[in-house]
Design an enzyme around this catalytic site. Structure first.
Site, short mmCIF file in Angstrom:
data_model
loop_
_atom_site.label_atom_id
_atom_site.label_comp_id
_atom_site.label_asym_id
_atom_site.label_seq_id
_atom_site.Cartn_x
_atom_site.Cartn_y
_atom_site.Cartn_z
N ASN A 23 0.81 -1.21 0.00
CA ASN A 23 0.00 0.00 0.00
C ASN A 23 0.85 1.27 0.00
O ASN A 23 0.42 2.30 -0.49
CB ASN A 23 -0.96 -0.01 1.20
CG ASN A 23 -2.05 -1.06 1.04
OD1 ASN A 23 -2.34 -1.50 -0.06
ND2 ASN A 23 -2.64 -1.48 2.15
N ARG A 97 -6.40 -0.93 -8.91
CA ARG A 97 -6.99 0.05 -7.99
C ARG A 97 -6.06 1.24 -7.75
O ARG A 97 -6.49 2.38 -7.70
CB ARG A 97 -7.30 -0.65 -6.66
CG ARG A 97 -7.94 0.26 -5.62
CD ARG A 97 -9.39 0.54 -5.94
NE ARG A 97 -9.93 1.60 -5.11
CZ ARG A 97 -11.14 2.11 -5.26
NH1 ARG A 97 -11.92 1.68 -6.21
NH2 ARG A 97 -11.58 3.07 -4.47
N ASP A 121 -9.90 -5.37 -5.79
CA ASP A 121 -10.64 -6.39 -5.06
C ASP A 121 -12.15 -6.23 -5.21
O ASP A 121 -12.66 -5.11 -5.25
CB ASP A 121 -10.30 -6.33 -3.56
CG ASP A 121 -8.91 -6.81 -3.28
OD1 ASP A 121 -8.45 -7.70 -4.00
OD2 ASP A 121 -8.28 -6.31 -2.33
#
Length: 436
Positions: A23, A97, A121
């Site tokens: 992340n 994403r 996801d």
């Protein structure tokens, strides 16, 4: 579609080192677009989502040099903005994403940023309003093509503004910060996310010449500058992977040492696992987990009521580890209520655990009650499909603890977030093979 075959029921032993933080990588890599100078980044994880973003940056005209394992140098001095309007970008951007975070840097430096509706996801709605409301507050014009699901923002020069975010979105905060560092004037962001990875981004931007204060709090103040320079940056270890290895050790009753975890950046993670009765020992910057041959017992609240573990913005417990907590609880002594507040589809994988013999009551899309077996009966092997990254690793942990040989399909979802996971697990004694 790739598949894992896992022979469960074996104790593991040894050391495992967490990869660089996924992340953080998605934010940091987008920040290279803010300067034409060289930016060198170390400890980049070799995972699908990050590699896709590196390819996307290359197609955007960023010069990329691999220095060694996990180390790259980027230079965005000849960015090809026409790529943003190509059919290739519309296809590549929607598959990731993290691609949303190229918009802020492109808008700040070049006056426009486009993105197709990002994928990722399948865990419920993940809206983008926080990102684009922030850009609009900075003076950008927003447009959206409903037929192509294509977003765009444009501005000749962004202007600093005060904004109160409607949610403490990590990616939203990162995107707005990257836009604001080159805006004219002062930007104040209240209810900002303050995760360690966002702190890393802000500290990196400051080394590039940005003026960000309030780092680590939910109130950021950014004084815009005219340009940024290059820098060198090393990413933190992945806290989600660290939590995954803690859960793996407990479920397989294994003695493991997790190396170089960055204890000061783990927040609530060690405490939450301790509430499940798991023993963690700090040895320098490592976590040592002894073999829980006598099991582990969930703590109740001090009044005797059932423990609830829920997610919350930092410094609360990260939602990405609730799937792991749920699986670990299936073999604990006692009961726990797992409350997933942020995503309404993230608990739907529990039907596979129930098939394996777990005692779980899915109360609604957000809550599940787990009654632990206390290792009085093993989970049973089964065939399952990974729905997303975190559910995928949770099912893998369940399979490693189960009796018999399990099959997990759609392991590309696991590969999106975990680097060479089968090789690393075999190194500590796991019986796992990859079948293409």
């Amino acid at each position: 579609m790739g598949t894992f075959k896992i022979e469960g029921g074996h104790q593991l032993k040894g050391e495992i080192t967490p990869q660089g933080a996924k992340n953080e990588a998605l934010q940091i890599l987008c920040a290279v677009l803010l300067t034409g100078e060289k930016v060198t980044i170390h400890n980049i994880p070799d995972i699908v989502d990050v590699n896709k973003l590196i390819v996307l940056l290359g197609n955007l005209g960023v010069k990329i040099k691999k220095n060694g394992k996990g180390s790259y140098t980027f230079q965005a001095d000849e960015v090809n903005l026409s790529y943003l309007e190509s059919s290739q970008f519309k296809d590549e951007g929607k598959g990731l994403r993290g691609s949303i975070m190229i918009v802020g840097p492109l808008l700040a430096r070049f006056g426009k940023g486009y993105i197709p509706k990002p994928g990722g996801d399948k865990i419920g709605r993940r809206r983008l309003d926080t990102h684009f409301e922030g850009f609009i507050n900075l003076g950008a014009t927003f447009r959206y093509n409903k037929e192509e699901y294509f977003y765009g923002v444009e501005a000749k020069r962004l202007k600093g503004a005060y904004m109160l975010l409607d949610e403490a979105s990590v990616t939203g905060t990162a995107n707005i910060v990257m836009a604001a560092v080159l805006a004219q004037g002062i930007t104040t962001i209240y209810n900002a996310a303050c995760e360690p990875y966002l702190q890393q981004l802000c500290n990196m931007l400051n080394r590039m010449g940005a003026k960000i204060s309030g780092i680590g709090s939910n109130l950021l103040t950014i004084e815009g500058v005219d340009s940024l320079g290059g820098c060198e940056h090393t990413m933190l270890p992945d806290m989600i992977e660290i939590g995954s290895w803690i859960g793996l050790a407990a479920m397989t009753q294994s003695e493991l040492t997790i190396k170089n975890v960055g204890w000061e950046h783990l927040g609530q993670i060690p405490n939450v696992f301790k509430k499940l009765g798991i023993t963690l020992e700090r040895k320098g910057d490592d976590i040592y987990i002894p073999a829980h041959t006598d099991g582990y017992e969930i703590q109740n609240y001090i009044d005797g009521s059932i423990l609830t573990i829920s997610d919350a913005p930092w410094p609360g417990f990260t939602p990405d580890l609730l799937s792991i907590i749920l699986v670990v609880a299936t073999q604990a002594k006692g009961e726990v209520l797992v409350h997933q507040k942020m995503f309404e589809s993230r608990l739907f994988f529990v039907d596979k655990l129930i098939d394996m013999g777990a005692k779980i009551i899915l109360c609604d899309p957000h809550r599940a009650t787990v009654i632990g077996h206390n290792f009085t009966s093993q989970l049973k092997a089964t065939v399952m499909t990974s729905p997303d990254i975190r559910a995928g690793i949770s099912l893998l942990i369940a399979a490693l603890s189960a009796k018999g040989t399990s099959t997990i399909h759609n392991i590309e979802q696991i590969d999106r977030g975990y680097e060479n996971i089968d090789e690393r697990l075999r190194a500590i004694g796991a019986k796992i093979i990859r079948v293409d």
